[in-house]
Design a protein around this motif. Structure first.
Motif, mmCIF file in Angstrom:
data_model
loop_
_atom_site.group_PDB
_atom_site.id
_atom_site.type_symbol
_atom_site.label_atom_id
_atom_site.label_comp_id
_atom_site.label_asym_id
_atom_site.label_seq_id
_atom_site.Cartn_x
_atom_site.Cartn_y
_atom_site.Cartn_z
ATOM 1 N N PHE A 194 -0.032 -11.620 61.273
ATOM 2 C CA PHE A 194 -0.464 -11.299 59.915
ATOM 3 C C PHE A 194 0.429 -12.013 58.900
ATOM 4 C CE2 PHE A 194 -2.062 -7.890 62.469
ATOM 5 C CZ PHE A 194 -3.210 -7.427 61.855
ATOM 6 N N THR A 195 -0.195 -12.505 57.833
ATOM 7 C CA THR A 195 0.535 -13.094 56.704
ATOM 8 C C THR A 195 0.047 -12.440 55.426
ATOM 9 O OG1 THR A 195 0.736 -15.227 57.843
ATOM 10 C CG2 THR A 195 1.117 -15.209 55.483
ATOM 11 N N TYR A 196 0.989 -11.891 54.667
ATOM 12 C CA TYR A 196 0.672 -11.212 53.412
ATOM 13 C C TYR A 196 1.300 -11.984 52.250
ATOM 14 C CZ TYR A 196 -0.145 -7.383 56.720
ATOM 15 O OH TYR A 196 -0.590 -6.614 57.776
ATOM 16 N N GLU A 197 0.468 -12.422 51.298
ATOM 17 C CA GLU A 197 0.961 -13.112 50.117
ATOM 18 C C GLU A 197 0.954 -12.140 48.932
ATOM 19 O OE1 GLU A 197 -1.232 -16.696 49.498
ATOM 20 O OE2 GLU A 197 -0.629 -17.566 51.433
ATOM 21 N N VAL A 198 2.131 -11.959 48.348
ATOM 22 C CA VAL A 198 2.326 -10.940 47.320
ATOM 23 C C VAL A 198 2.711 -11.591 45.995
ATOM 24 C CG1 VAL A 198 3.701 -8.916 46.682
ATOM 25 C CG2 VAL A 198 3.011 -9.260 49.072
ATOM 26 N N LEU A 199 2.176 -11.072 44.893
ATOM 27 C CA LEU A 199 2.519 -11.526 43.545
ATOM 28 C C LEU A 199 3.156 -10.371 42.777
ATOM 29 C CD1 LEU A 199 -0.730 -13.513 42.586
ATOM 30 C CD2 LEU A 199 1.431 -14.436 43.460
#
Length: 203
Positions: A171-176
């Motif tokens: 899993f890859t989570y991109e957060v802003l």
């Protein structure tokens, strides 16, 4: 006994004694002892049994991940009984997450993208894997995930090679994160995780 007859007996008697002494000096005859032979002993090497990891063996698992100053509390589970995760089945993997800021000045936290890449293994090594699954946020800047808000999703893993014994999901989570509570500028960070699910052999 006449002297002439005695002279014939004595040489014969002497010869008999010599033969007896000769035989006794040679040791035991081969047939007098048991025959011995060395029989090769078969040896077998047993390959060690490597257990298959199953992160969903109890039905679910939780992880705390770091994405910059954000901590993601992630929960993974499946609506399909893990015992029914066979190579041929459609296998749903569900997950939810919520984010908290280490230094919270009131900024919002968003999830802009999540991707899942599967790898499949069998007894002899890697097998063909299904395509990656991606959820790209359909709204800008992303899905609000700062507590008390959360994100939930389910991806369906299709049938895989019948010889498969496990699936590992990366899993890859991109957060802003907002730079300030009123800013339109965002800082991006990424968190990664993996879970492995054992597959039940098809009967």
């Amino acid at each position: 006994m006449p002297a002439r007859s005695l002279s014939r007996v004595l040489p014969a008697l002497g010869l008999g004694l010599l033969l007896t002494a000769g035989l006794s000096g040679c040791g035991q005859a081969p047939w007098a002892t048991g025959l011995t032979s060395s029989t090769p002993t078969a040896t077998f090497s047993v390959a060690p049994i490597i257990p298959v990891i199953n992160d969903l063996a109890t039905g679910s698992t939780t992880r705390n991940l770091k994405a910059g100053d954000v901590t993601l509390a992630v929960n993974y589970w499946s609506t399909l009984n893990i015992g029914e995760w066979t190579p041929a089945a459609n296998k749903p993997i569900s997950f939810s997450l919520i984010g908290t800021l280490g230094t919270d000045d009131g900024q919002a936290v968003y999830l802009s993208r999540v991707g899942v890449v599967a790898s499949v293994k069998g007894p002899s090594g890697p097998l063909t894997a299904p395509p990656a699954s991606v959820d790209q946020a359909s709204i800008a800047p992303g899905y609000l995930i700062k507590t008390p808000y959360s994100y939930s999703q389910t991806f369906i893993l299709p049938a895989v090679d019948p010889a498969a014994t496990s699936i590992t999901l990366a899993f890859t989570y991109e957060v802003l994160v907002q730079s300030t509570p009123t800013s339109a500028a965002f800082a991006k960070s990424t968190a990664s995780d993996e879970i492995t699910v054992a597959l039940t052999p098809a009967e």
